[in-house]
Design a protein around this motif. Structure first.
Motif, PDB file in Angstrom:
ATOM      1  N   PRO A  81      40.071 -20.746  21.178  1.00  0.00           N
ATOM      2  CA  PRO A  81      40.458 -19.566  20.393  1.00  0.00           C
ATOM      3  C   PRO A  81      39.787 -19.590  19.018  1.00  0.00           C
ATOM      4  CG  PRO A  81      42.218 -21.198  20.350  1.00  0.00           C
ATOM      5  CD  PRO A  81      41.073 -21.816  21.101  1.00  0.00           C
ATOM      6  N   SER A  82      39.457 -18.414  18.497  1.00  0.00           N
ATOM      7  CA  SER A  82      38.884 -18.328  17.159  1.00  0.00           C
ATOM      8  C   SER A  82      39.150 -16.951  16.568  1.00  0.00           C
ATOM      9  CB  SER A  82      37.372 -18.596  17.181  1.00  0.00           C
ATOM     10  OG  SER A  82      36.678 -17.558  17.836  1.00  0.00           O
ATOM     11  N   VAL A  83      39.072 -16.876  15.253  1.00  0.00           N
ATOM     12  CA  VAL A  83      39.180 -15.592  14.566  1.00  0.00           C
ATOM     13  C   VAL A  83      38.290 -15.651  13.329  1.00  0.00           C
ATOM     14  CG1 VAL A  83      41.217 -16.311  13.242  1.00  0.00           C
ATOM     15  CG2 VAL A  83      40.750 -13.872  13.599  1.00  0.00           C
ATOM     16  N   THR A  84      37.545 -14.583  13.108  1.00  0.00           N
ATOM     17  CA  THR A  84      36.648 -14.494  11.955  1.00  0.00           C
ATOM     18  C   THR A  84      37.067 -13.320  11.089  1.00  0.00           C
ATOM     19  OG1 THR A  84      34.770 -15.458  13.148  1.00  0.00           O
ATOM     20  CG2 THR A  84      34.262 -14.132  11.210  1.00  0.00           C
ATOM     21  N   LEU A  85      37.116 -13.559   9.787  1.00  0.00           N
ATOM     22  CA  LEU A  85      37.436 -12.507   8.821  1.00  0.00           C
ATOM     23  C   LEU A  85      36.266 -12.382   7.859  1.00  0.00           C
ATOM     24  CD1 LEU A  85      39.554 -10.480   7.745  1.00  0.00           C
ATOM     25  CD2 LEU A  85      40.375 -12.314   6.239  1.00  0.00           C
ATOM     26  N   ASP A  86      35.627 -11.200   7.838  1.00  0.00           N
ATOM     27  CA  ASP A  86      34.458 -10.954   6.993  1.00  0.00           C
ATOM     28  C   ASP A  86      34.742  -9.850   5.985  1.00  0.00           C
ATOM     29  OD1 ASP A  86      32.929 -12.783   8.465  1.00  0.00           O
ATOM     30  OD2 ASP A  86      32.254 -11.234   9.864  1.00  0.00           O
ATOM     31  N   GLU A  87      34.114  -9.979   4.827  1.00  0.00           N
ATOM     32  CA  GLU A  87      34.035  -8.884   3.870  1.00  0.00           C
ATOM     33  C   GLU A  87      32.567  -8.496   3.741  1.00  0.00           C
ATOM     34  OE1 GLU A  87      36.183  -6.971   2.257  1.00  0.00           O
ATOM     35  OE2 GLU A  87      37.845  -7.942   3.310  1.00  0.00           O
ATOM     36  N   VAL A  88      32.285  -7.208   3.943  1.00  0.00           N
ATOM     37  CA  VAL A  88      30.904  -6.739   4.004  1.00  0.00           C
ATOM     38  C   VAL A  88      30.694  -5.615   3.002  1.00  0.00           C
ATOM     39  CG1 VAL A  88      29.119  -5.733   5.490  1.00  0.00           C
ATOM     40  CG2 VAL A  88      30.819  -7.299   6.466  1.00  0.00           C
ATOM     41  N   PHE A  89      29.587  -5.700   2.258  1.00  0.00           N
ATOM     42  CA  PHE A  89      29.141  -4.560   1.459  1.00  0.00           C
ATOM     43  C   PHE A  89      27.972  -3.918   2.176  1.00  0.00           C
ATOM     44  CE2 PHE A  89      25.951  -2.850  -1.461  1.00  0.00           C
ATOM     45  CZ  PHE A  89      26.687  -1.823  -2.039  1.00  0.00           C
ATOM     46  N   ASP A  90      28.087  -2.615   2.461  1.00  0.00           N
ATOM     47  CA  ASP A  90      27.031  -1.863   3.134  1.00  0.00           C
ATOM     48  C   ASP A  90      26.577  -0.751   2.200  1.00  0.00           C
ATOM     49  OD1 ASP A  90      25.463  -0.200   4.813  1.00  0.00           O
ATOM     50  OD2 ASP A  90      26.573  -0.863   6.569  1.00  0.00           O
ATOM     51  N   SER A  91      25.282  -0.731   1.885  1.00  0.00           N
ATOM     52  CA  SER A  91      24.769   0.220   0.897  1.00  0.00           C
ATOM     53  C   SER A  91      24.515   1.610   1.462  1.00  0.00           C
ATOM     54  CB  SER A  91      23.461  -0.313   0.294  1.00  0.00           C
ATOM     55  OG  SER A  91      22.410  -0.272   1.251  1.00  0.00           O
ATOM     56  N   ASN A  92      24.522   1.759   2.800  1.00  0.00           N
ATOM     57  CA  ASN A  92      24.166   3.045   3.409  1.00  0.00           C
ATOM     58  C   ASN A  92      24.879   3.156   4.753  1.00  0.00           C
ATOM     59  OD1 ASN A  92      22.970   5.449   4.154  1.00  0.00           O
ATOM     60  ND2 ASN A  92      20.870   4.694   4.120  1.00  0.00           N
ATOM     61  N   ILE A  93      26.182   3.417   4.722  1.00  0.00           N
ATOM     62  CA  ILE A  93      26.993   3.340   5.945  1.00  0.00           C
ATOM     63  C   ILE A  93      26.625   4.399   6.970  1.00  0.00           C
ATOM     64  CG2 ILE A  93      28.930   2.267   4.737  1.00  0.00           C
ATOM     65  CD1 ILE A  93      30.339   4.996   4.791  1.00  0.00           C
ATOM     66  N   TYR A  94      26.049   5.532   6.555  1.00  0.00           N
ATOM     67  CA  TYR A  94      25.666   6.586   7.495  1.00  0.00           C
ATOM     68  C   TYR A  94      24.201   6.480   7.915  1.00  0.00           C
ATOM     69  CZ  TYR A  94      30.067   8.739   6.054  1.00  0.00           C
ATOM     70  OH  TYR A  94      31.394   8.972   5.782  1.00  0.00           O
ATOM     71  N   ALA A  95      23.451   5.492   7.377  1.00  0.00           N
ATOM     72  CA  ALA A  95      22.031   5.320   7.696  1.00  0.00           C
ATOM     73  C   ALA A  95      21.261   6.627   7.515  1.00  0.00           C
ATOM     74  CB  ALA A  95      21.853   4.780   9.110  1.00  0.00           C
ATOM     75  N   THR A  96      21.427   7.239   6.342  1.00  0.00           N
ATOM     76  CA  THR A  96      20.756   8.504   6.033  1.00  0.00           C
ATOM     77  C   THR A  96      19.621   8.273   5.049  1.00  0.00           C
ATOM     78  OG1 THR A  96      22.414   8.921   4.316  1.00  0.00           O
ATOM     79  CG2 THR A  96      22.778   9.911   6.476  1.00  0.00           C
ATOM     80  N   GLN A  97      18.793   9.294   4.912  1.00  0.00           N
ATOM     81  CA  GLN A  97      17.628   9.199   4.048  1.00  0.00           C
ATOM     82  C   GLN A  97      17.867   9.984   2.762  1.00  0.00           C
ATOM     83  OE1 GLN A  97      13.975  10.926   5.660  1.00  0.00           O
ATOM     84  NE2 GLN A  97      12.803   9.231   4.795  1.00  0.00           N
ATOM     85  N   GLY A  98      17.910   9.268   1.633  1.00  0.00           N
ATOM     86  CA  GLY A  98      17.998   9.928   0.343  1.00  0.00           C
ATOM     87  C   GLY A  98      19.392  10.258  -0.138  1.00  0.00           C
ATOM     88  N   HIS A  99      20.419  10.053   0.697  1.00  0.00           N
ATOM     89  CA  HIS A  99      21.793  10.333   0.291  1.00  0.00           C
ATOM     90  C   HIS A  99      22.686   9.154   0.696  1.00  0.00           C
ATOM     91  CE1 HIS A  99      19.918  14.334   0.707  1.00  0.00           C
ATOM     92  NE2 HIS A  99      20.649  14.640  -0.371  1.00  0.00           N
ATOM     93  N   ASP A 100      22.368   7.975   0.156  1.00  0.00           N
ATOM     94  CA  ASP A 100      23.062   6.758   0.556  1.00  0.00           C
ATOM     95  C   ASP A 100      24.526   6.791   0.121  1.00  0.00           C
ATOM     96  OD1 ASP A 100      20.498   6.213   1.217  1.00  0.00           O
ATOM     97  OD2 ASP A 100      20.305   4.383   0.032  1.00  0.00           O
ATOM     98  N   THR A 101      25.390   6.362   1.029  1.00  0.00           N
ATOM     99  CA  THR A 101      26.815   6.217   0.749  1.00  0.00           C
ATOM    100  C   THR A 101      27.209   4.779   1.031  1.00  0.00           C
ATOM    101  OG1 THR A 101      27.244   8.511   1.410  1.00  0.00           O
ATOM    102  CG2 THR A 101      29.128   7.002   1.349  1.00  0.00           C
ATOM    103  N   SER A 102      27.729   4.088   0.038  1.00  0.00           N
ATOM    104  CA  SER A 102      28.081   2.679   0.199  1.00  0.00           C
ATOM    105  C   SER A 102      29.583   2.522   0.392  1.00  0.00           C
ATOM    106  CB  SER A 102      27.628   1.871  -1.021  1.00  0.00           C
ATOM    107  OG  SER A 102      28.303   2.311  -2.190  1.00  0.00           O
ATOM    108  N   GLY A 424       9.138  11.617  12.237  1.00  0.00           N
ATOM    109  CA  GLY A 424      10.102  12.698  12.345  1.00  0.00           C
ATOM    110  C   GLY A 424      10.752  12.983  11.000  1.00  0.00           C
ATOM    111  N   THR A 425      11.310  14.153  10.846  1.00  0.00           N
ATOM    112  CA  THR A 425      11.897  14.568   9.565  1.00  0.00           C
ATOM    113  C   THR A 425      13.327  14.064   9.428  1.00  0.00           C
ATOM    114  OG1 THR A 425      10.537  16.576   9.599  1.00  0.00           O
ATOM    115  CG2 THR A 425      12.436  16.539   8.096  1.00  0.00           C
ATOM    116  N   GLY A 426      13.623  13.423   8.277  1.00  0.00           N
ATOM    117  CA  GLY A 426      14.983  13.018   7.956  1.00  0.00           C
ATOM    118  C   GLY A 426      15.549  11.909   8.805  1.00  0.00           C
ATOM    119  N   ILE A 427      14.704  11.106   9.427  1.00  0.00           N
ATOM    120  CA  ILE A 427      15.166  10.064  10.341  1.00  0.00           C
ATOM    121  C   ILE A 427      15.169   8.686   9.678  1.00  0.00           C
ATOM    122  CG2 ILE A 427      14.696   8.932  12.557  1.00  0.00           C
ATOM    123  CD1 ILE A 427      13.432  11.598  13.449  1.00  0.00           C
TER     124      ILE A 427
END
Length: 442
Positions: A81-102, A424-427
């Motif tokens: 048995p195991s359990v992992t607890l992580d804290e993550v900072f993501d700078s661009n959660i929607y993986a968009t171009q030019g409008h990053d949301t963290s 491609g555009t906006g990808i």
């Protein structure tokens, strides 16, 4: 998205570039590194300098008895048995171009593994979860799970049957080429899979017959303005039968030929864009595994891949396929691996009859201390979408470390950067993520 969110849709890490010249230069350096690994592997160490390290036991996989979990004995099984607890900072959660949301993400990953401890035969059961909570964007929250079993039956000393089955709930990463821009929630789907392979030896010759099955069921989703996205039209079955035969000398090399035939059948006569994606295809390969100098192994294969779609607008596309993997234990404390693969992947992109994904990875693991393992990885993926002229390039770099405090606790630290460029555009997108986590196991 954090790398632990990813299924085999895309690479898990990324590298920045500042234009076509920079990207092409980086790709050449990655390929050169892979070629260098192949050359270095063949020349690895003189016989007098070799150790008892083997390619099957690398820095990342070897046992550390004083730090590895001992498990809980249950008759002829051992429960881990195991359990992992992580804290993550993501700078661009929607993986968009030019409008990053963290955002900050809390990730909980419980896991149970029950492994047989028998002299012959094997039976293993597993169950795991991946539960993600976003601090500010709760619509991104999700919970994945996977349950399954695998085993091996020794029929005779020279014949065996192996197989497994899984049932899973997954969410498509925002970084996937199949992600729909403007979708409000992550794409959810269930996957049921099963596989079986039979193996028989005739001296140094062997024959294997195999069959694998996958079922995908997608849940419909909504756009941010409330429109329905009919993901259910992507529900489908995939089945592949294969035969592999070859010649082997245990512990030294194996040469083989393989043929496979697959079918992909969709529930709907047309997908979200009105295309019939039913298809069938085949793969023919020749390959070999070779153990060089006792500390380096090479796995090479090459062949031809074709997929024929029922919809005449998608047609048939065929091309060479292949791959190579080199594992080099440079010293007892350092392992370097290089891998290149090329294959056909399914897509929902309008007008594309799938895409050829060519992936290259170079990685190194180093045991700085007995209980501290460092990791570095460079990667590149080129996705060539058929019929529409779109090409994506995804570059990556990842580095991290695992510090084992004792047999019950380990600390994980990781940084990944990934960037996708496309005609491609906006990808395109760029994404940093930083992870700090703690694993408890028994």
């Amino acid at each position: 998205m954090p790398s632990h969110h990813r299924r085999p849709f895309i690479p898990a890490t990324g590298i920045p570039s500042s234009g076509p010249k920079a990207r092409n230069g980086l790709k050449r350096r990655l390929l050169a590194a892979g070629a260098g690994l192949a050359l270095a592997g063949g020349l690895a160490l003189p016989a007098g300098a070799q150790t008892d390290t083997s390619p099957d036991e690398t820095v990342a996989t070897r046992q550390h008895p004083e730090y590895d979990p001992t498990g809980i004995r249950m008759g002829g099984f051992i429960l881990y048995p195991s359990v992992t607890l992580d804290e993550v900072f993501d700078s661009n959660i929607y993986a968009t171009q030019g409008h990053d949301t963290s955002d900050l993400i809390t990730v909980l990953q419980p896991k149970l593994e029950l492994k047989s401890n028998w002299n012959v035969h094997q039976l293993n059961l597993h169950a795991s979860g991946d539960i993600d909570w976003y601090a500010q964007h709760s619509r991104e929250n999700y919970a994945n799970y996977d349950i399954g079993a695998d085993g091996r039956l020794e029929v005779y000393h020279d014949a065996w049957i192996a197989g497994g089955a899984d049932y899973s709930l997954w969410h498509l990463p925002r970084t996937s080429p199949n992600n729909i821009v403007g979708q409000a929630d992550p794409t959810e789907y269930n996957q049921a899979s099963a596989n079986v392979v039979g193996h028989k030896e005739f001296g140094n010759l062997f024959v294997e017959l195999g069959d694998s099955y996958n079922r995908y069921d997608f849940a419909n989703a909504k756009t941010f303005d409330g429109r329905t996205i009919l993901w259910e039209r992507q529900n489908h079955d995939e089945n592949e039968v294969s035969v592999r035969t070859g010649y082997t000398i245990q512990g030294l090399y194996e040469l083989y030929v393989k043929g496979a035939y697959n079918t992909r059948n969709y529930d709907s006569a047309s997908d979200m864009s009105g295309f019939n994606r039913n298809s069938n295809g085949y793969t023919v390969l020749v390959g070999g595994n070779y153990n060089l100098t006792g500390i380096t192994s090479v796995d090479l294969f090459a062949g031809y891949r074709s997929q024929d779609y029922d919809d005449p607008r998608l047609g048939t596309f065929s091309a060479p396929t292949g791959g190579a993997k080199i594992t080099w234990n440079v010293t007892p404390l350092t392992t370097v691996t290089g891998e290149i693969t090329r294959d056909i992947d399914e897509t929902i992109v309008v007008g594309a009859a799938g895409y050829f994904a060519t992936k290259e990875t170079v990685a190194a693991d180093h045991e700085l201390l007995r209980n501290l393992i460092l990791h570095l990885q460079l990667s590149h993926e080129s996705d060539d979408f058929q019929n529409i002229g779109r090409t994506d390039d995804v570059y990556g770099v990842g580095l991290g470390g695992k510090y084992m405090l004792n047999q019950m606790t380990a600390i994980n630290v990781r940084y990944n950067y990934q960037v996708r460029s496309s005609n491609g555009t906006g990808i395109g997108y760029a994404d940093h993520n930083i992870l700090v986590g703690l694993t408890f196991h028994m």
